[in-house]
Design a protein around this motif. Structure first.
Motif, PDB file in Angstrom:
ATOM      1  N   UNK A  14      -4.043  -4.519  -3.028  1.00  0.00           N
ATOM      2  CA  UNK A  14      -2.876  -5.162  -2.442  1.00  0.00           C
ATOM      3  C   UNK A  14      -2.253  -6.143  -3.414  1.00  0.00           C
ATOM      4  N   UNK A  15      -3.114  -6.898  -4.113  1.00  0.00           N
ATOM      5  CA  UNK A  15      -2.587  -7.892  -5.049  1.00  0.00           C
ATOM      6  C   UNK A  15      -1.846  -7.203  -6.188  1.00  0.00           C
ATOM      7  N   UNK A  16      -2.439  -6.108  -6.688  1.00  0.00           N
ATOM      8  CA  UNK A  16      -1.767  -5.347  -7.736  1.00  0.00           C
ATOM      9  C   UNK A  16      -0.403  -4.864  -7.253  1.00  0.00           C
ATOM     10  N   UNK A  17      -0.374  -4.356  -6.033  1.00  0.00           N
ATOM     11  CA  UNK A  17       0.888  -3.840  -5.498  1.00  0.00           C
ATOM     12  C   UNK A  17       1.935  -4.946  -5.399  1.00  0.00           C
ATOM     13  N   UNK A  20       3.246  -5.634  -8.820  1.00  0.00           N
ATOM     14  CA  UNK A  20       4.164  -4.589  -9.283  1.00  0.00           C
ATOM     15  C   UNK A  20       5.526  -4.752  -8.619  1.00  0.00           C
ATOM     16  N   UNK A  21       5.495  -4.999  -7.299  1.00  0.00           N
ATOM     17  CA  UNK A  21       6.748  -5.156  -6.565  1.00  0.00           C
ATOM     18  C   UNK A  21       7.539  -6.340  -7.120  1.00  0.00           C
ATOM     19  N   UNK A  22       6.833  -7.449  -7.379  1.00  0.00           N
ATOM     20  CA  UNK A  22       7.500  -8.638  -7.924  1.00  0.00           C
ATOM     21  C   UNK A  22       8.094  -8.338  -9.288  1.00  0.00           C
ATOM     22  N   UNK A  23       7.308  -7.657 -10.128  1.00  0.00           N
ATOM     23  CA  UNK A  23       7.786  -7.342 -11.475  1.00  0.00           C
ATOM     24  C   UNK A  23       9.064  -6.507 -11.393  1.00  0.00           C
ATOM     25  N   UNK A  24       9.046  -5.508 -10.503  1.00  0.00           N
ATOM     26  CA  UNK A  24      10.244  -4.665 -10.365  1.00  0.00           C
ATOM     27  C   UNK A  24      11.440  -5.513  -9.928  1.00  0.00           C
ATOM     28  N   UNK A  25      11.183  -6.410  -8.959  1.00  0.00           N
ATOM     29  CA  UNK A  25      12.265  -7.283  -8.485  1.00  0.00           C
ATOM     30  C   UNK A  25      12.838  -8.112  -9.631  1.00  0.00           C
ATOM     31  N   UNK A  26      11.939  -8.727 -10.397  1.00  0.00           N
ATOM     32  CA  UNK A  26      12.388  -9.589 -11.486  1.00  0.00           C
ATOM     33  C   UNK A  26      13.151  -8.770 -12.518  1.00  0.00           C
ATOM     34  N   UNK A  27      12.559  -7.645 -12.937  1.00  0.00           N
ATOM     35  CA  UNK A  27      13.211  -6.815 -13.953  1.00  0.00           C
ATOM     36  C   UNK A  27      14.594  -6.373 -13.483  1.00  0.00           C
ATOM     37  N   UNK A  28      14.652  -5.933 -12.236  1.00  0.00           N
ATOM     38  CA  UNK A  28      15.912  -5.420 -11.729  1.00  0.00           C
ATOM     39  C   UNK A  28      16.959  -6.520 -11.645  1.00  0.00           C
ATOM     40  N   UNK A  29      16.520  -7.706 -11.265  1.00  0.00           N
ATOM     41  CA  UNK A  29      17.532  -8.752 -11.138  1.00  0.00           C
ATOM     42  C   UNK A  29      18.003  -9.206 -12.516  1.00  0.00           C
ATOM     43  N   UNK A  30      17.128  -9.082 -13.518  1.00  0.00           N
ATOM     44  CA  UNK A  30      17.573  -9.404 -14.871  1.00  0.00           C
ATOM     45  C   UNK A  30      18.532  -8.325 -15.370  1.00  0.00           C
ATOM     46  N   UNK A 263     -12.162   8.086   5.108  1.00  0.00           N
ATOM     47  CA  UNK A 263     -13.034   6.920   5.208  1.00  0.00           C
ATOM     48  C   UNK A 263     -12.440   5.623   4.724  1.00  0.00           C
ATOM     49  N   UNK A 264     -11.271   5.676   4.074  1.00  0.00           N
ATOM     50  CA  UNK A 264     -10.694   4.445   3.572  1.00  0.00           C
ATOM     51  C   UNK A 264      -9.211   4.374   3.907  1.00  0.00           C
ATOM     52  N   UNK A 265      -8.782   3.183   4.238  1.00  0.00           N
ATOM     53  CA  UNK A 265      -7.378   2.981   4.522  1.00  0.00           C
ATOM     54  C   UNK A 265      -7.161   1.509   4.769  1.00  0.00           C
ATOM     55  N   UNK A 266      -6.012   1.024   4.364  1.00  0.00           N
ATOM     56  CA  UNK A 266      -5.779  -0.403   4.384  1.00  0.00           C
ATOM     57  C   UNK A 266      -4.327  -0.590   4.796  1.00  0.00           C
ATOM     58  N   UNK A 267      -4.109  -1.244   5.940  1.00  0.00           N
ATOM     59  CA  UNK A 267      -2.758  -1.256   6.494  1.00  0.00           C
ATOM     60  C   UNK A 267      -1.808  -2.177   5.739  1.00  0.00           C
ATOM     61  N   UNK A 268      -2.333  -3.259   5.190  1.00  0.00           N
ATOM     62  CA  UNK A 268      -1.478  -4.105   4.359  1.00  0.00           C
ATOM     63  C   UNK A 268      -1.057  -3.321   3.120  1.00  0.00           C
ATOM     64  N   UNK A 269      -2.043  -2.622   2.542  1.00  0.00           N
ATOM     65  CA  UNK A 269      -1.755  -1.782   1.381  1.00  0.00           C
ATOM     66  C   UNK A 269      -0.703  -0.748   1.701  1.00  0.00           C
ATOM     67  N   UNK A 270      -0.824  -0.106   2.863  1.00  0.00           N
ATOM     68  CA  UNK A 270       0.140   0.909   3.265  1.00  0.00           C
ATOM     69  C   UNK A 270       1.550   0.312   3.356  1.00  0.00           C
ATOM     70  N   UNK A 271       1.640  -0.871   3.972  1.00  0.00           N
ATOM     71  CA  UNK A 271       2.948  -1.520   4.090  1.00  0.00           C
ATOM     72  C   UNK A 271       3.543  -1.785   2.713  1.00  0.00           C
ATOM     73  N   UNK A 272       2.697  -2.282   1.796  1.00  0.00           N
ATOM     74  CA  UNK A 272       3.171  -2.540   0.437  1.00  0.00           C
ATOM     75  C   UNK A 272       3.558  -1.226  -0.243  1.00  0.00           C
TER      76      UNK A 272
END
Lengths: 318, 500, 332
Positions: A14-17, A20-30, A263-272
């Motif tokens: 989740x933290x990685x995601x 990544x999302x923040x980086x894309x936001x920053x890059x795009x706004x630049x 066997x694995x799934x993470x709903x916060x991760x899915x949202x991200x």
């Protein structure tokens, strides 16, 4: 390796995601500045978000079970059409929605029964349901749009709470509720067991058929809710709603940390994951100018997600 | 000069040493039997020779030339063929297609020359004195006949070294006779035959030499002249007692908790009369294929029962599923920890409460997380599971011994009245082993009935109050564990002197 | 006496014929008769042309799909490959490359896609469903993007003539199908590579233990299937005298259904047949034609296809369960 560090790892996806999302936001706004930040563009990014959140949430359950559900896009469209047709014929809102959700549940239950009791491969069963329901949409509408919906129905999705569109509030609320309950309630918790190892689950006294049927039913139900929100938001029912959305849902869930092997799934991760898929799509559109690329991007994202999943399962079997 | 020479072959799976510097010389034109208890490493050794596993250390030499075999294809190229224990036939295809799979006679277009193929197949079968229609679909053959097809399939590759892993287990007497005649003939032609069997009598009859493995170590080779049943059994046992066992139950109360009468599951086990007692450890010993695990499966409701009765806590019962058996207070700890025991990708805590979910869920089915964590912590503490406080650790991160304790905890948490443990200490280190033995004995002392299936003879002797011996799906004897020796049990397991 | 012997032999032959095919043939014949009775138009060459043209691409692809499913896999990328190759072929033609060479290049490209499918399947070690689904999406997206949603056309006059070339009144695509079906029929029974596919599907591990190069067999299967989808793409461009991203929508579903109706098991690899697929294809083509003839909305096709797929799988599973039970009882 210290225990603390290991215990920290599951959340790292989740933290990685987020990063990544923040980086894309920053890059795009630049790079694109105003263009990217424009209200119209932000709303483009998030236009499909509420539906995709619901579909990906349902898909996460099915993936946890070690299955897959290709029919969600068709369920979305079909339920939307059933509800709008009922409304069009003058049925009150509550019964219409109720019938629509019942149809969704039924479709999921049929898949669940075919898969758990008759042992048909999930992709075969849901591929068939996908085809049947999509066809049924066209049969019911003859390809026409269904319009003339009551204002109060339209306001379900179009209204807003504290400035946030209702449809986003509803999706997030449902997703949050299910995300929390998924590890807290025995019926949902059992999905993790069945998905991790169905034989062991059986030998541990867990009712796997019931769990599988529940999983597919919930997945379908959420697709049905998405269908209601979509028809409400567009103010019409349409047979082609949700085509290809199952792929985005699978990609988002797997990117978010659901394992294709169950066997694995993470709903916060899915949202991200949902946000990331939407964002990447947007980036492509901004640079390329054509929304036609979005299907291709879903496909490639799916492959990338699976490759990431592979890296993780390698660690598990080692 | 030896045809096949093994030099210091070693192989480990994880921290489990399966083969420890095995050296063997095998000659052209001999039938060489390999014998050892379950888990002695025979099959692993054969898989290394057959190119299925790669050894960690050591060399395989053929005609004094070191060979590297990475796939079964490589092994065939070196003239090595294996007849596997599990059949590897395509059931929907003909006998001829199966026999000549991958080396069918073809013309230049890649078309199969059916006439030639069928002719060759008939010829291959003629060599072993069997007449068969080459176009028969394999599925329609008996299991015994399928086994023969499998053997002929390997023979048709013109192998110089033929490995047979338990080839007679499904064969009738006449078929075995034919097979042995064939093997003798092949030997006389100069083929090296490596023969793995649990049937001592067969080994004495057919083999020229026998080598004994024990715990992955090479013990010795006997020539034909020196082969005696008692001598071989002595070589097979003689394991070091690697840990101290807790004292036995002092009072035998003889309170039966479970009884079976003439329990039968077709083709698995027959007419089993078995009793398990409260407060006692009943050991079940048997070799591979003796039906002991299948018996446990049927008791636990995981497999059907064809005839006979099952009496549990005083009343006749049938468990339609494991869930029903668990509800009634039975637990079954599987021999296959990774595939059938643990949820390997889930937390330790989730594993420990897996069979207790209903009990720890409150109103509306909400799980009591705190309760779950408390239960889990309790077992981590009591069973000394490392690392401490591993509640939210993924189970695959634990060592084998600790994984086994997690598995045991799952069943202890279910608070069973009868606990069946299948190979409870397979693949765990010595410390954990002693620990598990003590836990099992303590459980029995609290009045729980323990049924322990094991192929570890010292474990059976050290822990059981009674020993039940299985041989080919039947109980050959039930012995009170007083002055029992490993030899006595093994003789029963081979059914020495018994009627076949 | 002789008569009795002959009857015995005939019965013996009949016993060997799979009941499944008998049912299918009976269905096909009765369906034709019903349709023929309802409409005089049914048994005309024109209607035959319509029926064939509606389903010939599916028919061609069903041959390759049969082998994929027998190998224990699935390939739903075909509905992406077909339009992609059609577009590639069209672009090559527009650049003035001779028709035959362009077709060969296009089919070669489709082989590369098949190779990629197999490579991803092996490397990612997941169900081919996922890999081919991703490939389908990627290609369909690519098709839309490169054509920008427009139809490619404007080929030479000569090219258009190909479509009018009908030996014995039957179009080129049908001739190609007949040839391919014939080759597949023989090869699936006679050729070593094809027979190995059955082994790999039936028990991959056992096939490996028998010394077979199972990965090589699977590579062959996926390349073959993609090549047929590519061929269908080339033929589509020829038939419609254009190429569009919208070609082949939902085609994978119809192809898989035709294969399933033919008795090839989607659940257990290793069993199935080309002859069954041919019957299944004819049956589906007839049904779709019946829809058209009866004036039923074509929208019912998808509903029907999905239901047929489930029904076919249910029937084959049911038959398998009954068979296994009787085998068990017989041997017990």
């Amino acid at each position: 390796m210290s225990l603390k560090k290991k215990a920290f790892l599951p959340g790292s996806r989740s933290i990685t995601l987020i990063l990544i999302i923040l980086v894309i936001f920053v890059c795009m706004s630049i790079l694109k500045g105003e263009l990217f930040y424009a209200a119209t563009n932000i709303s483009t990014i998030f236009s499909n978000l509420s539906y995709d959140l619901l579909l990906a949430c349902g898909m996460t359950f099915v993936l946890i079970l070690g299955g897959i559900d290709l029919s969600v896009g068709s369920v979305l469209a079909f339920v939307g059409i059933v509800v709008t047709m009922l409304l069009h014929d003058g049925t009150p809102i509550i019964p219409s929605i109720f019938i629509g959700l019942l149809v969704a549940l039924l479709s999921g239950a049929v898949n669940g029964i075919l898969i758990s009791k008759i042992h048909i491969a999930p992709f075969v069963s849901t591929l068939a349901t996908m085809s049947v329901l999509r066809g049924a949409c066209y049969v019911l509408t003859s390809g026409f749009f269904i319009v003339g919906l009551p204002e109060s129905y339209i306001s379900i999705a179009r209204g807003s709470m504290l400035g946030i569109p209702n449809k986003i509030v509803i999706s997030l609320a449902i997703m949050g509720f299910l995300g929390i309950i998924s590890t807290k309630h025995i019926l949902f918790k059992q999905m993790y067991y069945v998905g991790d190892n169905p034989r062991t689950a059986y030998l541990s006294g867990i009712a796997s058929s019931r769990t599988i049927i529940l999983g597919y039913s919930v997945c379908s139900l959420l697709a049905g809710i998405a269908g209601i929100l979509m028809t409400s938001s567009f103010g019409m029912g349409q047979a082609s709603f949700g085509i290809g959305s199952e792929m985005r849902a699978i990609a988002a869930a797997v990117i978010g940390g659901a394992s294709m092997s169950g066997g694995e799934g993470n709903f916060i991760g899915t949202a991200l994951g949902v946000i990331l898929v939407a964002l990447v799509n947007n980036v492509f559109i901004m640079f390329n100018g054509s929304p036609n690329w979005s299907t291709a991007i879903s496909g490639i994202m799916l492959l990338v997600a699976v490759a990431l999943d592979l890296l993780r399962t390698r660690e598990k079997t080692r | 000069m030896s045809l096949l020479e093994l030099k210091n072959i070693s192989k480990s799976f994880g921290d489990n040493v399966v083969l420890d510097r095995i050296s063997l010389s095998l000659e052209q034109g001999e039938i060489h039997a390999i014998i050892g208890e379950n888990g002695a490493g025979k099959s692993t050794l054969m898989k290394i020779i057959g190119g299925i596993y790669a050894q960690d250390g050591g060399q395989v030499l053929i005609d004094n030339r070191e060979v590297q075999m990475r796939t079964p294809m490589d092994a065939y190229r070196e003239g090595i063929g294996i007849v596997h224990q599990e059949l590897s036939l395509a059931e929907n295809m003909t006998v001829a297609q199966n026999v000549f799979v991958n080396h069918e006679p073809t013309n230049f277009l890649g078309f199969i020359d059916w006439k030639q193929l069928n002719h060759n197949t008939v010829q291959e079968f003629k060599k072993i004195g069997i007449a068969i229609s080459p176009e028969t679909i394999v599925k329609s053959l008996s299991v015994g006949m399928q086994q023969i097809v499998e053997i002929v399939k390997v023979l048709s590759q013109n192998v110089r070294i033929l490995i047979l892993d338990e080839p007679t287990s499904a064969l009738s007497d006449k078929e075995i006779r034919n097979l042995f005649d064939l093997l003798s003939m092949l030997r006389d032609r100069g083929t090296l035959i490596i023969f793995i069997s649990h049937k001592l009598r067969e080994i004495l009859e057919i083999s020229d030499r026998v080598s004994v493995l024990r715990d992955g170590k090479f013990i010795g080779t006997l020539d034909k002249a020196a082969m005696e049943e008692s001598k071989i059994i002595k070589m097979m046992v003689g394991r070091e007692i690697d840990n101290l066992y807790p004292p036995k139950a002092d009072v035998h109360k003889n309170k039966v908790i479970l009884e079976t009468k003439k329990l039968t599951r077709n083709r698995k086990f027959y007419d089993v009369d078995f009793k398990a007692y409260k407060g006692e450890v009943t050991g079940i010993f048997g070799l591979i294929g003796s039906g002991r695990t299948e018996f446990a499966y049927s008791l636990f409701g995981a497999d059907r029962i064809d005839s006979g009765t099952l009496i549990y806590e005083g009343s006749e019962v049938t468990f339609s599923s494991p869930a029903k058996a668990i509800e009634a207070g039975i637990g079954y700890l599987s021999e296959d920890r990774k595939r059938l025991g643990l949820f390997i990708g889930m937390d330790v805590k989730d594993n420990i409460v897996a069979a207790t979910l209903e009990k720890i869920s409150a109103h509306l089915g909400l799980l009591n997380e705190r309760n779950a964590a408390a239960i889990s912590n309790e077992y981590i503490e009591n069973l000394d599971i490392h690392p401490r406080g591993c509640n939210s650790e993924k189970t695959f991160n634990l060592s084998g011994g600790n994984q086994q304790k997690v598995l045991l905890s799952k069943w202890l948490a279910a608070r069973p009245h009868l606990l069946i443990v299948d190979e409870p200490t397979r693949g765990v280190d010595i410390g954990a082993k002693a620990n598990i033995h003590k836990i099992l004995r303590d459980l029995a002392n609290t009045g729980i009935a323990i049924v322990m299936i094991s192929s570890d003879l010292p474990e059976i002797l050290g822990l059981s109050d009674k020993v039940v011996v299985f041989h080919e799906g039947r109980i050959t004897d039930t012995l009170a564990n007083e002055s029992l020796t490993e030899e006595m049990i093994l003789e029963k397991a081979f059914n020495k002197g018994g009627v076949e | 006496m002789i008569r009795k012997e002959q009857r015995e032999r005939l019965l013996d032959h009949l016993r060997k014929v799979d009941l499944h095919y008998v049912v299918l043939v009976v269905l096909i014949i009765s369906l034709s008769l019903i349709m023929g009775g309802k409409s005089r138009y049914f048994f005309t060459l024109t209607n035959f042309d319509v029926m064939v043209n509606n389903f010939i691409m599916e028919a061609i692809m069903a041959l390759g799909m049969t082998m994929v499913i027998i190998s224990g896999g699935i390939d739903i990328s075909v509905s992406g490959v077909l339009p992609f190759i059609a577009i590639v072929f069209a672009n090559l033609l527009l650049r003035g490359i001779p028709v035959l060479l362009a077709a060969l290049i296009a089919i070669f490209v489709s082989c590369l896609i098949g190779l990629a499918n197999n490579w991803l399947r092996r490397v990612l070690n997941i169900h081919p469903m996922i890999v081919t689904m991703a490939m389908q999406l990627t290609l369909r997206g690519l098709n839309l993007a490169v054509t920008d949603g427009s139809v490619i056309s404007g080929f030479s006059q000569e090219f258009q003539k190909i479509n009018q070339f009908k030996p014995l009144g039957i179009s080129i695509s049908v001739w190609i199908y007949i040839l391919l079906a014939f080759i597949f029929l023989i090869y699936s029974k006679q050729n070593k590579m094809f027979l190995n596919i059955f082994f790999v599907g039936g028990n991959k591990e056992a096939a490996t233990l028998s010394g077979m190069n199972t990965e090589g067999v699977l590579r062959f299967v996926y390349v073959l299937n993609a090549a047929l989808a590519g061929l269908a793409g080339v033929l589509s461009t020829t038939v419609y005298n254009s190429a569009s991203y919208s070609f082949g929508q939902g085609v994978e579903m119809r192809v898989i259904t035709a294969v399933a109706i033919g008795g090839t098991s989607l659940t257990h690899g290793g069993s199935g047949s080309i002859i069954g697929t041919i019957f299944g294809t004819v049956f589906l083509a007839l049904i779709y034609n019946a829809f058209v003839m009866s004036g039923i909305s074509t929208y019912y096709q998808d509903v029907f296809t999905g239901l047929m797929l489930i029904l076919a799988v249910l029937l084959s599973e049911g038959a398998r369960m009954i068979k296994e039970k009787s085998v068990k009882q017989a041997s017990a």
